[in-house]
Design a protein around this motif. Structure first.
Motif, PDB file in Angstrom:
ATOM      1  N   PRO A 210       0.616  -1.527  -0.025  1.00  0.00           N
ATOM      2  CA  PRO A 210       0.235   0.004   0.094  1.00  0.00           C
ATOM      3  C   PRO A 210       0.990   1.468  -0.269  1.00  0.00           C
ATOM      4  N   GLU A 211       2.153   0.894  -0.219  1.00  0.00           N
ATOM      5  CA  GLU A 211       3.440   2.267   0.190  1.00  0.00           C
ATOM      6  C   GLU A 211       3.537   2.908  -0.979  1.00  0.00           C
ATOM      7  N   ASP A 212       3.597   2.020  -2.220  1.00  0.00           N
ATOM      8  CA  ASP A 212       3.523   2.327  -3.561  1.00  0.00           C
ATOM      9  C   ASP A 212       2.810   3.342  -4.043  1.00  0.00           C
ATOM     10  N   TYR A 213       3.127   3.905  -5.236  1.00  0.00           N
ATOM     11  CA  TYR A 213       2.415   5.090  -5.939  1.00  0.00           C
ATOM     12  C   TYR A 213       2.545   4.355  -7.454  1.00  0.00           C
ATOM     13  N   GLY A 214       1.919   4.224  -7.786  1.00  0.00           N
ATOM     14  CA  GLY A 214       1.801   3.723  -9.479  1.00  0.00           C
ATOM     15  C   GLY A 214       1.247   4.889 -10.428  1.00  0.00           C
ATOM     16  N   MET A 215       1.872   4.887 -11.474  1.00  0.00           N
ATOM     17  CA  MET A 215       1.462   5.355 -12.639  1.00  0.00           C
ATOM     18  C   MET A 215       1.414   4.725 -14.119  1.00  0.00           C
ATOM     19  N   ILE A 216       0.277   5.267 -14.672  1.00  0.00           N
ATOM     20  CA  ILE A 216      -0.051   4.856 -15.934  1.00  0.00           C
ATOM     21  C   ILE A 216       0.244   5.554 -17.044  1.00  0.00           C
ATOM     22  N   LEU A 217       0.517   5.866 -17.780  1.00  0.00           N
ATOM     23  CA  LEU A 217       0.296   6.439 -19.228  1.00  0.00           C
ATOM     24  C   LEU A 217       0.336   5.482 -20.884  1.00  0.00           C
ATOM     25  N   MET A 218      -0.420   4.589 -20.260  1.00  0.00           N
ATOM     26  CA  MET A 218      -0.440   3.544 -21.559  1.00  0.00           C
ATOM     27  C   MET A 218      -2.017   3.716 -21.668  1.00  0.00           C
ATOM     28  N   PRO A 219      -2.844   3.386 -22.367  1.00  0.00           N
ATOM     29  CA  PRO A 219      -4.017   3.837 -22.386  1.00  0.00           C
ATOM     30  C   PRO A 219      -5.298   2.991 -21.866  1.00  0.00           C
ATOM     31  N   LEU A 220      -6.196   3.363 -20.792  1.00  0.00           N
ATOM     32  CA  LEU A 220      -6.882   2.825 -20.204  1.00  0.00           C
ATOM     33  C   LEU A 220      -7.516   2.080 -20.651  1.00  0.00           C
ATOM     34  N   SER A 221      -7.340   2.047 -21.955  1.00  0.00           N
ATOM     35  CA  SER A 221      -8.812   1.042 -23.648  1.00  0.00           C
ATOM     36  C   SER A 221      -7.577  -0.486 -23.442  1.00  0.00           C
ATOM     37  N   HIS A 222      -6.169  -0.437 -23.033  1.00  0.00           N
ATOM     38  CA  HIS A 222      -5.624  -1.557 -23.118  1.00  0.00           C
ATOM     39  C   HIS A 222      -5.336  -2.258 -22.253  1.00  0.00           C
ATOM     40  N   VAL A 223      -4.736  -2.918 -22.315  1.00  0.00           N
ATOM     41  CA  VAL A 223      -5.053  -4.092 -20.697  1.00  0.00           C
ATOM     42  C   VAL A 223      -3.880  -4.019 -20.139  1.00  0.00           C
ATOM     43  N   ASN A 224      -2.719  -2.972 -20.963  1.00  0.00           N
ATOM     44  CA  ASN A 224      -1.475  -2.297 -19.651  1.00  0.00           C
ATOM     45  C   ASN A 224      -1.860  -1.769 -18.845  1.00  0.00           C
ATOM     46  N   SER A 225      -2.760  -1.633 -18.770  1.00  0.00           N
ATOM     47  CA  SER A 225      -3.378   0.322 -18.191  1.00  0.00           C
ATOM     48  C   SER A 225      -4.109  -0.744 -16.938  1.00  0.00           C
ATOM     49  N   THR A 226      -5.504  -1.686 -17.226  1.00  0.00           N
ATOM     50  CA  THR A 226      -5.955  -1.932 -16.348  1.00  0.00           C
ATOM     51  C   THR A 226      -5.677  -2.833 -15.647  1.00  0.00           C
ATOM     52  N   PHE A 227      -4.744  -3.947 -16.017  1.00  0.00           N
ATOM     53  CA  PHE A 227      -3.908  -4.772 -15.064  1.00  0.00           C
ATOM     54  C   PHE A 227      -2.502  -3.536 -13.674  1.00  0.00           C
ATOM     55  N   TYR A 228      -1.364  -2.427 -14.848  1.00  0.00           N
ATOM     56  CA  TYR A 228      -1.199  -1.956 -13.831  1.00  0.00           C
ATOM     57  C   TYR A 228      -1.340  -0.803 -13.335  1.00  0.00           C
ATOM     58  N   SER A 229      -2.983  -0.588 -13.276  1.00  0.00           N
ATOM     59  CA  SER A 229      -3.735   0.299 -12.620  1.00  0.00           C
ATOM     60  C   SER A 229      -4.162   0.246 -11.232  1.00  0.00           C
ATOM     61  N   PHE A 230      -4.801  -1.185 -11.514  1.00  0.00           N
ATOM     62  CA  PHE A 230      -5.905  -1.236 -10.924  1.00  0.00           C
ATOM     63  C   PHE A 230      -5.371  -2.385  -9.541  1.00  0.00           C
ATOM     64  N   VAL A 231      -4.060  -3.040 -10.213  1.00  0.00           N
ATOM     65  CA  VAL A 231      -3.771  -3.480  -9.399  1.00  0.00           C
ATOM     66  C   VAL A 231      -3.353  -2.569  -7.604  1.00  0.00           C
ATOM     67  N   PHE A 232      -2.846  -1.548  -8.334  1.00  0.00           N
ATOM     68  CA  PHE A 232      -2.577  -0.411  -6.786  1.00  0.00           C
ATOM     69  C   PHE A 232      -3.574  -0.125  -6.229  1.00  0.00           C
ATOM     70  N   THR A 233      -4.837   0.065  -6.581  1.00  0.00           N
ATOM     71  CA  THR A 233      -6.093   0.593  -6.265  1.00  0.00           C
ATOM     72  C   THR A 233      -6.563  -0.456  -5.407  1.00  0.00           C
ATOM     73  N   TYR A 234      -6.654  -1.676  -6.002  1.00  0.00           N
ATOM     74  CA  TYR A 234      -7.187  -2.938  -5.315  1.00  0.00           C
ATOM     75  C   TYR A 234      -5.529  -3.043  -4.041  1.00  0.00           C
ATOM     76  N   LEU A 235      -4.611  -3.556  -3.489  1.00  0.00           N
ATOM     77  CA  LEU A 235      -3.450  -2.621  -2.780  1.00  0.00           C
ATOM     78  C   LEU A 235      -3.853  -1.728  -1.692  1.00  0.00           C
ATOM     79  N   GLY A 236      -4.854  -0.819  -2.323  1.00  0.00           N
ATOM     80  CA  GLY A 236      -4.969   0.355  -1.266  1.00  0.00           C
ATOM     81  C   GLY A 236      -3.566   0.885  -1.809  1.00  0.00           C
TER      82      GLY A 236
END
Length: 280
Positions: A210-236
């Motif tokens: 939960p101490e991490d802080y992710g950043m996305i700059l790939m499109p949210l229409s792409h699997v990359n950003s759905t993978f590497y954004s919500f993984v942080f949301t899931y962990l708080g």
């Protein structure tokens, strides 16, 4: 022994948990705004109920034509709460491909970022020729427009009571379409379980906390950003939502330094542009 099935909390459920654990912690941020976990939970709950009040039911599809934004993230979360399926559209698709996906997916609603409004209105004139039924249009941001529902209006119309929808882990959450390089785009079904499994595996692989802080700059229409954004949301943990076009390597490094980003996922072109910057 009988069949034992493991059920994990989906994204909507875990946001509610994290709102209780970290109510004042930033859940997501962009250049223009930020939301705490408590705010994120309330807005997405209201949006989920707003979608239901507009006539959508579990299993219905909503398409999204937008650049990276906090609102795009909210739609994903609200859909998880309401049992609705998100159909993200690549903003670089040809109009004919967008119409094809809307028909093929049987989308009942289309969310459109205001900068794509005129393009969408041109699309709409062709819809009847393709035999598409009634698709509700929702405008994200911008001035109110005739024929469009308001994104914020949907949120205002929804109650802040968690939707009473039973969602199974194997239910579809996202319907991703391929690029269609060898034919028409094809829908790829992704369940809640498939995404949550990825989040948990990556938590272990990368030692995210939960101490991490992710950043996305790939499109949210792409699997990359759905993978590497919500993984942080899931962990708080928080997520910085950056635009996916007009990549500026200096600006990106500045944001990483200012926000103290601990993880981002980029393609080789991004790294080449960063490495080509002067040392200073």
């Amino acid at each position: 022994m009988g069949d034992i099935r493991m059920s994990w909390l989906n994204l909507g459920e875990i946001i509610r948990v994290n709102a209780a654990k970290y109510p004042a912690k930033i859940a997501m941020k962009s250049a223009g705004r930020s939301l705490t976990f408590c705010e994120y939970d309330e807005r997405t709950t209201r949006l989920a109920n707003g979608l239901s009040r507009s006539g959508l039911k579990k299993g219905d599809k909503v398409a999204v034509l937008s650049n990276n934004s906090v609102e795009f993230m909210e739609i994903y979360a609200a859909a998880a709460k309401a049992g609705i399926v998100v159909v993200p559209l690549n903003f670089r698709l040809l109009p004919e491909d967008i119409i094809y996906i809307l028909k093929d997916s049987d989308s009942k609603m289309l969310f459109v970022e205001s900068r794509f409004r005129e393009t969408s209105e041109q699309l709409w004139r062709k819809v009847e020729d393709y035999g598409i039924g009634d698709v509700k249009s929702v405008l994200i941001g911008g001035e109110p427009a005739e024929g469009w529902s308001s994104y914020e209006g949907l949120i205002e119309n929804g109650e802040n009571t968690y939707p009473p929808v039973k969602i199974d882990s194997e239910d579809t959450w996202i319907l991703l379409y391929t690029s269609g390089t060898t034919g028409k785009p094809k829908g790829v079904i992704r369940s809640h379980r498939s995404y949550i499994a990825f989040f948990l595996v990556n938590q272990a692989e990368f030692s995210f906390t939960p101490e991490d802080y992710g950043m996305i700059l790939m499109p949210l229409s792409h699997v990359n950003s759905t993978f590497y954004s919500f993984v942080f949301t899931y962990l708080g943990a928080p997520v910085y939502v950056h635009r996916e076009y007009n990549f500026d390597p200096e600006e990106t490094l500045r944001i990483i330094a200012q926000e103290r980003i601990t993880f981002t996922s980029m393609i080789p072109t991004h790294y080449n542009l960063i490495l080509s910057l002067p040392e200073d």
